[in-house]
Write a protein that holds these residues in place. Sequence first.
Motif, PDB file in Angstrom:
ATOM      1  N   LEU A   1      31.110 -15.901 -29.083  1.00  0.00           N
ATOM      2  CA  LEU A   1      29.683 -15.791 -28.762  1.00  0.00           C
ATOM      3  C   LEU A   1      28.907 -15.128 -29.895  1.00  0.00           C
ATOM      4  CD1 LEU A   1      30.015 -14.720 -25.021  1.00  0.00           C
ATOM      5  CD2 LEU A   1      29.170 -16.912 -25.870  1.00  0.00           C
ATOM      6  N   GLY A   2      29.487 -14.081 -30.496  1.00  0.00           N
ATOM      7  CA  GLY A   2      28.814 -13.415 -31.611  1.00  0.00           C
ATOM      8  C   GLY A   2      28.666 -14.328 -32.809  1.00  0.00           C
ATOM      9  N   THR A   3      29.719 -15.106 -33.104  1.00  0.00           N
ATOM     10  CA  THR A   3      29.654 -16.046 -34.228  1.00  0.00           C
ATOM     11  C   THR A   3      28.598 -17.108 -33.988  1.00  0.00           C
ATOM     12  OG1 THR A   3      32.003 -15.695 -34.712  1.00  0.00           O
ATOM     13  CG2 THR A   3      30.979 -17.679 -35.606  1.00  0.00           C
ATOM     14  N   ASN A   4      28.558 -17.660 -32.772  1.00  0.00           N
ATOM     15  CA  ASN A   4      27.553 -18.672 -32.454  1.00  0.00           C
ATOM     16  C   ASN A   4      26.139 -18.102 -32.550  1.00  0.00           C
ATOM     17  OD1 ASN A   4      29.445 -20.659 -32.020  1.00  0.00           O
ATOM     18  ND2 ASN A   4      29.529 -20.373 -29.813  1.00  0.00           N
ATOM     19  N   THR A   5      25.973 -16.850 -32.140  1.00  0.00           N
ATOM     20  CA  THR A   5      24.658 -16.222 -32.232  1.00  0.00           C
ATOM     21  C   THR A   5      24.209 -16.109 -33.683  1.00  0.00           C
ATOM     22  OG1 THR A   5      25.067 -14.939 -30.218  1.00  0.00           O
ATOM     23  CG2 THR A   5      23.309 -14.173 -31.657  1.00  0.00           C
ATOM     24  N   LEU A   6      25.081 -15.625 -34.552  1.00  0.00           N
ATOM     25  CA  LEU A   6      24.730 -15.451 -35.963  1.00  0.00           C
ATOM     26  C   LEU A   6      24.493 -16.788 -36.655  1.00  0.00           C
ATOM     27  CD1 LEU A   6      27.193 -12.592 -36.980  1.00  0.00           C
ATOM     28  CD2 LEU A   6      24.727 -12.419 -36.615  1.00  0.00           C
ATOM     29  N   VAL A   7      25.389 -17.754 -36.423  1.00  0.00           N
ATOM     30  CA  VAL A   7      25.244 -19.070 -37.058  1.00  0.00           C
ATOM     31  C   VAL A   7      23.963 -19.755 -36.594  1.00  0.00           C
ATOM     32  CG1 VAL A   7      26.243 -21.386 -37.224  1.00  0.00           C
ATOM     33  CG2 VAL A   7      27.721 -19.370 -37.431  1.00  0.00           C
ATOM     34  N   GLY A   8      23.669 -19.639 -35.297  1.00  0.00           N
ATOM     35  CA  GLY A   8      22.452 -20.254 -34.778  1.00  0.00           C
ATOM     36  C   GLY A   8      21.186 -19.636 -35.344  1.00  0.00           C
ATOM     37  N   LEU A   9      21.197 -18.321 -35.549  1.00  0.00           N
ATOM     38  CA  LEU A   9      20.009 -17.641 -36.065  1.00  0.00           C
ATOM     39  C   LEU A   9      19.739 -17.974 -37.532  1.00  0.00           C
ATOM     40  CD1 LEU A   9      20.324 -14.100 -34.430  1.00  0.00           C
ATOM     41  CD2 LEU A   9      18.658 -15.880 -33.877  1.00  0.00           C
ATOM     42  N   VAL A  10      20.797 -18.098 -38.318  1.00  0.00           N
ATOM     43  CA  VAL A  10      20.595 -18.360 -39.749  1.00  0.00           C
ATOM     44  C   VAL A  10      20.436 -19.850 -40.042  1.00  0.00           C
ATOM     45  CG1 VAL A  10      21.903 -16.297 -40.364  1.00  0.00           C
ATOM     46  CG2 VAL A  10      23.081 -18.494 -40.244  1.00  0.00           C
ATOM     47  N   GLY A  11      20.642 -20.696 -39.034  1.00  0.00           N
ATOM     48  CA  GLY A  11      20.536 -22.128 -39.261  1.00  0.00           C
ATOM     49  C   GLY A  11      19.128 -22.588 -39.563  1.00  0.00           C
ATOM     50  N   GLY A  12      18.137 -21.908 -39.006  1.00  0.00           N
ATOM     51  CA  GLY A  12      16.747 -22.256 -39.273  1.00  0.00           C
ATOM     52  C   GLY A  12      16.274 -23.516 -38.582  1.00  0.00           C
ATOM     53  N   GLU A  13      16.975 -23.956 -37.554  1.00  0.00           N
ATOM     54  CA  GLU A  13      16.580 -25.157 -36.823  1.00  0.00           C
ATOM     55  C   GLU A  13      16.473 -24.837 -35.341  1.00  0.00           C
ATOM     56  OE1 GLU A  13      19.451 -28.147 -37.623  1.00  0.00           O
ATOM     57  OE2 GLU A  13      18.971 -28.302 -39.770  1.00  0.00           O
ATOM     58  N   PRO A  14      15.605 -25.569 -34.617  1.00  0.00           N
ATOM     59  CA  PRO A  14      15.450 -25.314 -33.177  1.00  0.00           C
ATOM     60  C   PRO A  14      16.754 -25.414 -32.404  1.00  0.00           C
ATOM     61  CG  PRO A  14      13.665 -26.690 -33.963  1.00  0.00           C
ATOM     62  CD  PRO A  14      14.619 -26.553 -35.102  1.00  0.00           C
ATOM     63  N   ALA A  15      17.606 -26.377 -32.760  1.00  0.00           N
ATOM     64  CA  ALA A  15      18.893 -26.516 -32.060  1.00  0.00           C
ATOM     65  C   ALA A  15      19.753 -25.275 -32.272  1.00  0.00           C
ATOM     66  CB  ALA A  15      19.627 -27.755 -32.554  1.00  0.00           C
ATOM     67  N   GLY A  16      19.724 -24.755 -33.487  1.00  0.00           N
ATOM     68  CA  GLY A  16      20.477 -23.534 -33.772  1.00  0.00           C
ATOM     69  C   GLY A  16      19.939 -22.345 -33.010  1.00  0.00           C
ATOM     70  N   TRP A  17      18.618 -22.262 -32.904  1.00  0.00           N
ATOM     71  CA  TRP A  17      18.020 -21.152 -32.154  1.00  0.00           C
ATOM     72  C   TRP A  17      18.402 -21.233 -30.674  1.00  0.00           C
ATOM     73  CZ3 TRP A  17      12.631 -22.355 -34.626  1.00  0.00           C
ATOM     74  CH2 TRP A  17      12.670 -21.988 -35.975  1.00  0.00           C
ATOM     75  N   ALA A  18      18.454 -22.449 -30.155  1.00  0.00           N
ATOM     76  CA  ALA A  18      18.843 -22.630 -28.751  1.00  0.00           C
ATOM     77  C   ALA A  18      20.288 -22.182 -28.536  1.00  0.00           C
ATOM     78  CB  ALA A  18      18.671 -24.094 -28.340  1.00  0.00           C
ATOM     79  N   ILE A  19      21.171 -22.550 -29.467  1.00  0.00           N
ATOM     80  CA  ILE A  19      22.570 -22.125 -29.372  1.00  0.00           C
ATOM     81  C   ILE A  19      22.684 -20.613 -29.462  1.00  0.00           C
ATOM     82  CG2 ILE A  19      24.802 -22.185 -30.549  1.00  0.00           C
ATOM     83  CD1 ILE A  19      24.163 -25.080 -31.340  1.00  0.00           C
ATOM     84  N   ALA A  20      21.901 -20.020 -30.385  1.00  0.00           N
ATOM     85  CA  ALA A  20      21.918 -18.563 -30.548  1.00  0.00           C
ATOM     86  C   ALA A  20      21.431 -17.865 -29.281  1.00  0.00           C
ATOM     87  CB  ALA A  20      21.055 -18.164 -31.739  1.00  0.00           C
ATOM     88  N   THR A  21      20.409 -18.435 -28.656  1.00  0.00           N
ATOM     89  CA  THR A  21      19.887 -17.843 -27.423  1.00  0.00           C
ATOM     90  C   THR A  21      20.923 -17.877 -26.311  1.00  0.00           C
ATOM     91  OG1 THR A  21      17.625 -18.492 -28.001  1.00  0.00           O
ATOM     92  CG2 THR A  21      18.062 -17.979 -25.691  1.00  0.00           C
ATOM     93  N   LEU A  22      21.559 -19.036 -26.136  1.00  0.00           N
ATOM     94  CA  LEU A  22      22.592 -19.156 -25.099  1.00  0.00           C
ATOM     95  C   LEU A  22      23.765 -18.223 -25.377  1.00  0.00           C
ATOM     96  CD1 LEU A  22      22.643 -23.035 -24.571  1.00  0.00           C
ATOM     97  CD2 LEU A  22      21.738 -21.301 -23.010  1.00  0.00           C
ATOM     98  N   ALA A  23      24.179 -18.161 -26.641  1.00  0.00           N
ATOM     99  CA  ALA A  23      25.294 -17.292 -26.997  1.00  0.00           C
ATOM    100  C   ALA A  23      24.917 -15.825 -26.813  1.00  0.00           C
ATOM    101  CB  ALA A  23      25.729 -17.550 -28.439  1.00  0.00           C
ATOM    102  N   GLY A  24      23.655 -15.487 -27.137  1.00  0.00           N
ATOM    103  CA  GLY A  24      23.207 -14.113 -26.942  1.00  0.00           C
ATOM    104  C   GLY A  24      23.237 -13.707 -25.481  1.00  0.00           C
ATOM    105  N   TRP A  25      22.783 -14.598 -24.614  1.00  0.00           N
ATOM    106  CA  TRP A  25      22.870 -14.313 -23.176  1.00  0.00           C
ATOM    107  C   TRP A  25      24.327 -14.249 -22.719  1.00  0.00           C
ATOM    108  CZ3 TRP A  25      19.442 -12.061 -20.441  1.00  0.00           C
ATOM    109  CH2 TRP A  25      18.091 -12.250 -20.694  1.00  0.00           C
ATOM    110  N   GLY A  26      25.173 -15.049 -23.362  1.00  0.00           N
ATOM    111  CA  GLY A  26      26.594 -14.969 -23.048  1.00  0.00           C
ATOM    112  C   GLY A  26      27.178 -13.604 -23.374  1.00  0.00           C
ATOM    113  N   LEU A  27      26.735 -13.018 -24.487  1.00  0.00           N
ATOM    114  CA  LEU A  27      27.182 -11.669 -24.843  1.00  0.00           C
ATOM    115  C   LEU A  27      26.715 -10.646 -23.817  1.00  0.00           C
ATOM    116  CD1 LEU A  27      26.578 -11.662 -28.709  1.00  0.00           C
ATOM    117  CD2 LEU A  27      28.785 -11.537 -27.538  1.00  0.00           C
ATOM    118  N   VAL A  28      25.497 -10.821 -23.316  1.00  0.00           N
ATOM    119  CA  VAL A  28      24.979  -9.913 -22.284  1.00  0.00           C
ATOM    120  C   VAL A  28      25.838 -10.001 -21.024  1.00  0.00           C
ATOM    121  CG1 VAL A  28      23.025  -9.446 -20.752  1.00  0.00           C
ATOM    122  CG2 VAL A  28      22.622  -9.955 -23.166  1.00  0.00           C
TER     123      VAL A  28
END
Length: 242
Positions: free
Chosen positions: A121-148
Amino acid sequence: MASRAEAPTTRPPATALPRLGTVVRAALSDYYFNSMRLVPANLLWGFALALIVLAGIVSPLLSLALLPLLALPTAGVFRMAARIVRGEPGLGLGDIAWPYRHMPGRWIIVGVVIVAGGFVLGTNTLVGLVGGEPAGWAIATLAGWGLVVLWCGALISWPLLVDPARVAVPLGESLRLAGGLLLAHPLRFAGLGLAMAVVTAISIALTAAILTISVAFVALVACRSVYPAADRFEPALRGERA
């Protein structure tokens, strides 16, 4: 430090669950009266963490591989906290060794699940945030909630797994109960997770606190928050299954 061999255990009313402020005050009292036992347990946890960090200097992969073993001293700290909250007699430093004698493989499995889940989940959050694309941000958001959810689920699960009143309960059933509690009381345990995340973050910044005090305090707060809810919710859960 003071001792409280005969101190009464605070029990919440059957009709109401204790608020977070009440739980924290009770945990502070627990810590004060049992500090001679809790500090050594926390120190053992801190020593294990320090060894893993030192291993990471040699090889980060080795450190990651060793990280699940931290579940053993974590179970020891939570077991001691659980016995304090349950008001069990005969509490002593020997309880620190309980997870090493009582199904050590179980705790390592729990550690592997938590570390693997957190890593993915942490890796997906970081990769999604640095991707710079809406799909990456969506993955980062889901992974971030997964960490919570993982953090809150761990705070609920550890007290249940080491609960003296549930020693014979299988691992899967304890985890199902933890999931049921999270779904039944999302705001309660979200508040617990947020408060304990703040305590943990401050303790990591101070370094000495996380090594000597904070893990035991978090365990006490978690046990005092989880047990009243679990004791009331579990009969209803079993009734639904029947």
